[in-house]
Design a protein around this motif. Sequence first.
Motif, PDB file in Angstrom:
ATOM      1  N   GLU A 117       0.936  -1.208  -0.065  1.00 31.36           N
ATOM      2  CA  GLU A 117      -0.269   0.015  -0.026  1.00 31.36           C
ATOM      3  C   GLU A 117       0.767   1.119  -0.068  1.00 31.36           C
ATOM      4  O   GLU A 117       0.583   2.243  -0.522  1.00 31.36           O
ATOM      5  CB  GLU A 117      -0.900   0.026   1.247  1.00 31.36           C
ATOM      6  CG  GLU A 117      -0.296  -0.224   2.691  1.00 31.36           C
ATOM      7  CD  GLU A 117      -0.284  -1.455   3.097  1.00 31.36           C
ATOM      8  OE1 GLU A 117      -0.061  -1.641   4.518  1.00 31.36           O
ATOM      9  OE2 GLU A 117      -0.283  -2.432   2.441  1.00 31.36           O
ATOM     10  N   ASP A 118       2.076   1.533   0.366  1.00 36.37           N
ATOM     11  CA  ASP A 118       3.022   2.535   0.559  1.00 36.37           C
ATOM     12  C   ASP A 118       3.479   2.537  -1.004  1.00 36.37           C
ATOM     13  O   ASP A 118       3.680   3.628  -1.165  1.00 36.37           O
ATOM     14  CB  ASP A 118       4.281   2.204   1.436  1.00 36.37           C
ATOM     15  CG  ASP A 118       3.916   2.053   2.891  1.00 36.37           C
ATOM     16  OD1 ASP A 118       2.462   2.562   3.092  1.00 36.37           O
ATOM     17  OD2 ASP A 118       4.742   1.795   3.859  1.00 36.37           O
ATOM     18  N   TRP A 119       3.718   1.515  -1.836  1.00 39.71           N
ATOM     19  CA  TRP A 119       4.048   1.705  -2.955  1.00 39.71           C
ATOM     20  C   TRP A 119       2.851   2.075  -4.065  1.00 39.71           C
ATOM     21  O   TRP A 119       3.397   2.142  -5.390  1.00 39.71           O
ATOM     22  CB  TRP A 119       4.907   0.220  -3.479  1.00 39.71           C
ATOM     23  CG  TRP A 119       6.151   0.234  -2.844  1.00 39.71           C
ATOM     24  CD1 TRP A 119       6.568  -0.112  -1.660  1.00 39.71           C
ATOM     25  CD2 TRP A 119       7.471   0.835  -3.390  1.00 39.71           C
ATOM     26  NE1 TRP A 119       7.810   0.157  -1.199  1.00 39.71           N
ATOM     27  CE2 TRP A 119       8.404   0.729  -2.462  1.00 39.71           C
ATOM     28  CE3 TRP A 119       7.508   1.474  -4.576  1.00 39.71           C
ATOM     29  CZ2 TRP A 119       9.628   1.065  -2.765  1.00 39.71           C
ATOM     30  CZ3 TRP A 119       8.899   1.923  -5.042  1.00 39.71           C
ATOM     31  CH2 TRP A 119       9.957   1.612  -3.797  1.00 39.71           C
ATOM     32  N   GLU A 120       1.877   1.707  -3.681  1.00 39.50           N
ATOM     33  CA  GLU A 120       0.762   2.125  -4.750  1.00 39.50           C
ATOM     34  C   GLU A 120       0.684   3.503  -5.545  1.00 39.50           C
ATOM     35  O   GLU A 120       0.924   3.327  -6.821  1.00 39.50           O
ATOM     36  CB  GLU A 120      -0.597   1.864  -4.273  1.00 39.50           C
ATOM     37  CG  GLU A 120      -0.871   0.408  -3.966  1.00 39.50           C
ATOM     38  CD  GLU A 120      -2.342   0.191  -3.191  1.00 39.50           C
ATOM     39  OE1 GLU A 120      -3.133   1.284  -3.041  1.00 39.50           O
ATOM     40  OE2 GLU A 120      -2.344  -0.994  -2.534  1.00 39.50           O
ATOM     41  N   GLN A 121       0.758   4.441  -4.914  1.00 34.95           N
ATOM     42  CA  GLN A 121       0.801   5.754  -5.324  1.00 34.95           C
ATOM     43  C   GLN A 121       2.321   6.026  -6.083  1.00 34.95           C
ATOM     44  O   GLN A 121       2.285   6.524  -7.382  1.00 34.95           O
ATOM     45  CB  GLN A 121       0.768   6.990  -4.454  1.00 34.95           C
ATOM     46  CG  GLN A 121       0.938   8.349  -5.102  1.00 34.95           C
ATOM     47  CD  GLN A 121       0.724   9.384  -4.031  1.00 34.95           C
ATOM     48  OE1 GLN A 121       0.257   9.236  -2.887  1.00 34.95           O
ATOM     49  NE2 GLN A 121       0.996  10.610  -4.523  1.00 34.95           N
ATOM     50  N   ALA A 122       3.376   5.505  -5.715  1.00 35.63           N
ATOM     51  CA  ALA A 122       4.732   5.821  -6.364  1.00 35.63           C
ATOM     52  C   ALA A 122       4.800   5.123  -7.660  1.00 35.63           C
ATOM     53  O   ALA A 122       5.354   5.466  -8.318  1.00 35.63           O
ATOM     54  CB  ALA A 122       5.702   5.220  -5.464  1.00 35.63           C
ATOM     55  N   ALA A 123       4.182   3.923  -7.927  1.00 36.56           N
ATOM     56  CA  ALA A 123       4.237   2.983  -8.723  1.00 36.56           C
ATOM     57  C   ALA A 123       3.417   3.814  -9.990  1.00 36.56           C
ATOM     58  O   ALA A 123       3.759   3.741 -10.861  1.00 36.56           O
ATOM     59  CB  ALA A 123       3.748   1.503  -8.545  1.00 36.56           C
ATOM     60  N   ASN A 124       2.548   4.810  -9.583  1.00 38.69           N
ATOM     61  CA  ASN A 124       1.997   5.434 -10.679  1.00 38.69           C
ATOM     62  C   ASN A 124       2.832   6.331 -11.559  1.00 38.69           C
ATOM     63  O   ASN A 124       2.361   6.608 -12.830  1.00 38.69           O
ATOM     64  CB  ASN A 124       0.711   6.319 -10.309  1.00 38.69           C
ATOM     65  CG  ASN A 124      -0.436   5.473  -9.659  1.00 38.69           C
ATOM     66  OD1 ASN A 124      -0.798   4.492 -10.118  1.00 38.69           O
ATOM     67  ND2 ASN A 124      -1.061   5.999  -8.781  1.00 38.69           N
ATOM     68  N   ALA A 125       4.004   6.825 -11.159  1.00 38.96           N
ATOM     69  CA  ALA A 125       4.944   7.422 -12.054  1.00 38.96           C
ATOM     70  C   ALA A 125       6.054   6.344 -12.853  1.00 38.96           C
ATOM     71  O   ALA A 125       6.808   7.016 -13.616  1.00 38.96           O
ATOM     72  CB  ALA A 125       5.809   8.053 -11.001  1.00 38.96           C
ATOM     73  N   VAL A 126       5.609   5.268 -12.801  1.00 35.81           N
ATOM     74  CA  VAL A 126       6.783   4.343 -13.613  1.00 35.81           C
ATOM     75  C   VAL A 126       5.722   3.620 -14.682  1.00 35.81           C
ATOM     76  O   VAL A 126       4.782   3.222 -14.440  1.00 35.81           O
ATOM     77  CB  VAL A 126       7.071   3.154 -12.721  1.00 35.81           C
ATOM     78  CG1 VAL A 126       7.894   2.184 -13.528  1.00 35.81           C
ATOM     79  CG2 VAL A 126       7.813   3.735 -11.330  1.00 35.81           C
ATOM     80  N   SER A 127       6.519   3.672 -15.825  1.00 39.54           N
ATOM     81  CA  SER A 127       5.474   3.167 -16.983  1.00 39.54           C
ATOM     82  C   SER A 127       5.919   1.382 -17.255  1.00 39.54           C
ATOM     83  O   SER A 127       5.226   0.890 -17.732  1.00 39.54           O
ATOM     84  CB  SER A 127       5.931   3.825 -18.379  1.00 39.54           C
ATOM     85  OG  SER A 127       6.998   3.705 -18.482  1.00 39.54           O
ATOM     86  N   GLY A 128       7.117   1.152 -16.695  1.00 36.05           N
ATOM     87  CA  GLY A 128       7.594  -0.008 -16.850  1.00 36.05           C
ATOM     88  C   GLY A 128       7.593  -0.886 -15.790  1.00 36.05           C
ATOM     89  O   GLY A 128       6.526  -1.323 -15.027  1.00 36.05           O
TER      90      GLY A 128
END
Length: 181
Positions: A139-150
């Motif tokens: 859950e800590d990574w959900e928002q951060a992952a939105n900045a990554v396309s790969g």
Amino acid sequence: KKAYRRNHWYHLTWEAKKLRDLGAMLGGAPNAFAAGAVVKLASKAGKNLASKASPLSGALIASDLFGNPWHSAMKKAEMTGVMLADAISRTPKWRFTLAGHSLGARVIYFALEELARRNQAQRIRDVFLLGGAVSNKAEDWEQAANAVSGFINNCHSNNDDVLAYAYRIANAGLSSPIGYK
């Protein structure tokens, strides 16, 4: 063929003094920071807690935690991540692949989180985390992952004593590091 051979490489160096302090705290050898060191720290913490039993004890215990070189370095990594996101935001036509080891992975996490917050989605192609000193909660990574396309690639080791002990002590046991599992 070499991966990313046509791309520019940039290296970020930050807070060398804090990293030297951290190395000194760990005795200069990360593998030496194992159970014996943790027992010493726990014993010292117990004595400190007993000596600080007063109405101000919570504030005094927090000051010990925040004065710890590992905790200070983690906070600097957070601030550096926000600054990295700012630098990336100023290059609108560029896309990046980020790689970071230990606290560098923490810098990347906070950069990704800030990029996602700024709606700079998909500015990052791929991410490589090596022994990351940042939370492993999905859950800590959900928002951060939105900045990554790969992909976000997490290289970890359950034999990393620094992450197993120093990270958890600096975080008061509130999170587990992504680089450990």
